[in-house]
Design a protein around this motif. Structure first.
Motif, PDB file in Angstrom:
ATOM      1  N   LYS A  42       7.485 -57.453 108.009  1.00 56.36           N
ATOM      2  CA  LYS A  42       6.705 -57.462 109.006  1.00 56.36           C
ATOM      3  C   LYS A  42       7.467 -58.013 110.429  1.00 56.36           C
ATOM      4  N   ILE A  62       6.556 -43.767 111.164  1.00 57.16           N
ATOM      5  CA  ILE A  62       5.038 -43.874 111.193  1.00 57.16           C
ATOM      6  C   ILE A  62       4.894 -44.862 109.834  1.00 57.16           C
ATOM      7  N   MET A  63       5.785 -44.462 108.792  1.00 65.20           N
ATOM      8  CA  MET A  63       5.376 -45.389 107.576  1.00 65.20           C
ATOM      9  C   MET A  63       5.632 -46.805 108.006  1.00 65.20           C
ATOM     10  N   GLU A  83       6.071 -48.442 110.863  1.00 59.45           N
ATOM     11  CA  GLU A  83       4.844 -49.100 111.547  1.00 59.45           C
ATOM     12  C   GLU A  83       3.729 -49.377 110.778  1.00 59.45           C
ATOM     13  N   GLN A  84       3.213 -48.759 110.194  1.00 58.96           N
ATOM     14  CA  GLN A  84       2.211 -48.839 109.175  1.00 58.96           C
ATOM     15  C   GLN A  84       2.313 -50.212 108.080  1.00 58.96           C
ATOM     16  N   ALA A  89       0.022 -49.935 100.748  1.00 59.79           N
ATOM     17  CA  ALA A  89       0.163 -50.052 101.988  1.00 59.79           C
ATOM     18  C   ALA A  89       0.796 -49.195 102.736  1.00 59.79           C
ATOM     19  N   ALA A  90       1.403 -48.098 102.024  1.00 57.75           N
ATOM     20  CA  ALA A  90       2.079 -46.877 102.744  1.00 57.75           C
ATOM     21  C   ALA A  90       1.285 -45.808 102.519  1.00 57.75           C
ATOM     22  N   SER A 104      -1.627 -44.956 103.487  1.00 54.08           N
ATOM     23  CA  SER A 104      -2.136 -44.632 104.885  1.00 54.08           C
ATOM     24  C   SER A 104      -1.324 -43.503 105.466  1.00 54.08           C
ATOM     25  N   THR A 105      -0.008 -43.578 105.251  1.00 52.87           N
ATOM     26  CA  THR A 105       1.042 -42.659 106.007  1.00 52.87           C
ATOM     27  C   THR A 105       0.615 -41.228 105.610  1.00 52.87           C
ATOM     28  N   SER A 128      -2.674 -40.200 107.075  1.00 53.66           N
ATOM     29  CA  SER A 128      -2.613 -39.981 108.822  1.00 53.66           C
ATOM     30  C   SER A 128      -1.932 -38.358 108.957  1.00 53.66           C
TER      31      SER A 128
END
Length: 346
Positions: free
Chosen positions: A167, A180-181, A183-184, A310-311, A313-314, A317
């Motif tokens: 982070k 994108i990954m 950033e997420q 955590a990934a 969501s990539t 999206s």
């Protein structure tokens, strides 16, 4: 009308020349210019492209000559390579598809996180997938091969042992999906092509690089950073997609026997061969870091699962985004995963 002896002989010479012309054309030598962005000592230009060039030249009995231009020697930037081949600026180009964001929306499914592992398997899968589901994305070129690299991982100045430690860090990403990954996951993505990574690390532009092991030696990554973080299980954090493409007009201009040489050295087997070169080079890159006594971290299954969650969501999206372009992302992802699994056991 009767022909004079001189006219008759002239017509015979003309006819003979017409008959001989195709034979003369078929024996001509063709020189093709191949352009790519890596230095010549990197595994792809040295072993994958180099072996392919040698084979094509030998099987054509020297009638196809391929000039290699590494490190963008013919000008332009890496994202322009696909169009250079498409437009005939060069005859053949090897390029990263993710360097032109949004241009290959169906093919970029292979860039989704934790999607692939060994390059030889995913390279076979992506070539097969393109033939079935994404051929329209390559209609302006002749596709010679498509492939991926092996499992992507982090190379960092400070250790990354858990999700929270990525982070806020400036992390190089090689494509739109990877950024994108990142950033997420909470990182600060910095997009750049591979050739810029070494300088960016040394100057502090980035703190972490996402790269496969294979490219580490040519960029001196084990000397620039001392920490390398990978994941448990058969799939790496990410991969990138590549293609070797030819200008279609140049291909169509070849005599049939030389087209046959190109065709015999294109397709699924060539894609697998490129993938195998990268798998072999991953072993070399890892050994270099081990020899340098670097800190090589493999996150355990529980921590890997945290990253996968955590990934996730990539993926969701991406499904939503490509749906707006009339693409069923979930269906394509399922089909791509099926092919990866198929070639992983074949």
């Amino acid at each position: 009308m009767q022909l004079t002896r001189k006219q008759f002989l002239g017509s015979m010479v003309g006819a003979a020349a017409a008959i001989a012309a195709p034979r003369a054309f078929s024996q001509s030598t063709v020189t093709l210019r191949l352009h790519q962005f890596l230095p010549p000592q990197a595994p792809i230009p040295r072993d994958a492209i180099g072996n392919w060039v040698k084979k094509v030249q030998e099987e054509s009995k020297g009638r196809i000559r391929i000039q290699q231009f590494p490190s963008m020697q013919l000008g332009g930037r890496p994202p322009e390579l696909f169009d250079q081949a498409k437009n005939g600026v060069v005859d053949i180009a090897w390029t990263v598809l993710g360097y032109t964001p949004g241009r290959f929306p169906k093919t970029e499914v292979f860039e989704l996180p934790f999607f692939t592992g060994k390059a030889v398997h995913s390279s076979a899968a992506i070539y097969d997938y393109i033939q079935q589901h994404a051929a329209d994305e390559f209609q302006d070129v002749k596709l010679l091969a498509a492939h991926t690299h092996g499992a992507g991982l982090f190379h960092s100045k400070t250790p990354i042992t858990k999700l929270e430690e990525i982070k806020g860090k400036k992390v190089r990403g090689g494509s739109r999906i990877i950024n994108i990954m990142l950033e997420q996951l909470g990182a600060v993505p910095v997009g750049m092509p591979v050739p810029q990574v070494g300088e960016a690390l040394s100057k502090g532009v980035i703190e972490v690089a996402t790269l496969p092991w294979e490219v580490a030696p040519s960029l001196r990554i084990p000397q620039l950073v001392k920490n390398h973080t990978g994941f448990s299980g058969p799939h790496g954090l990410y991969t990138q997609t590549f293609a070797l493409v030819m200008n279609p007009a140049k291909y169509n201009s070849l005599p049939d026997d030389l087209k046959a040489v190109i065709d015999a050295n294109s397709g699924l087997e060539l894609s697998k061969a490129f993938g195998q070169v990268l798998d072999d080079a991953d072993v070399t890159g890892l050994k270099m870091a081990q020899d340098a006594k670097n800190n090589i971290i493999t996150l355990d299954e529980a921590e890997t699962k945290r990253w996968q969650d955590a990934a996730a969501s990539t993926r969701e999206s991406w499904f939503t985004e490509v749906k707006g372009r009339g693409i069923d992302g979930a269906k394509l992802a399922s089909e791509a995963e099926r092919l990866v699994a198929q070639y992983s056991v074949s």
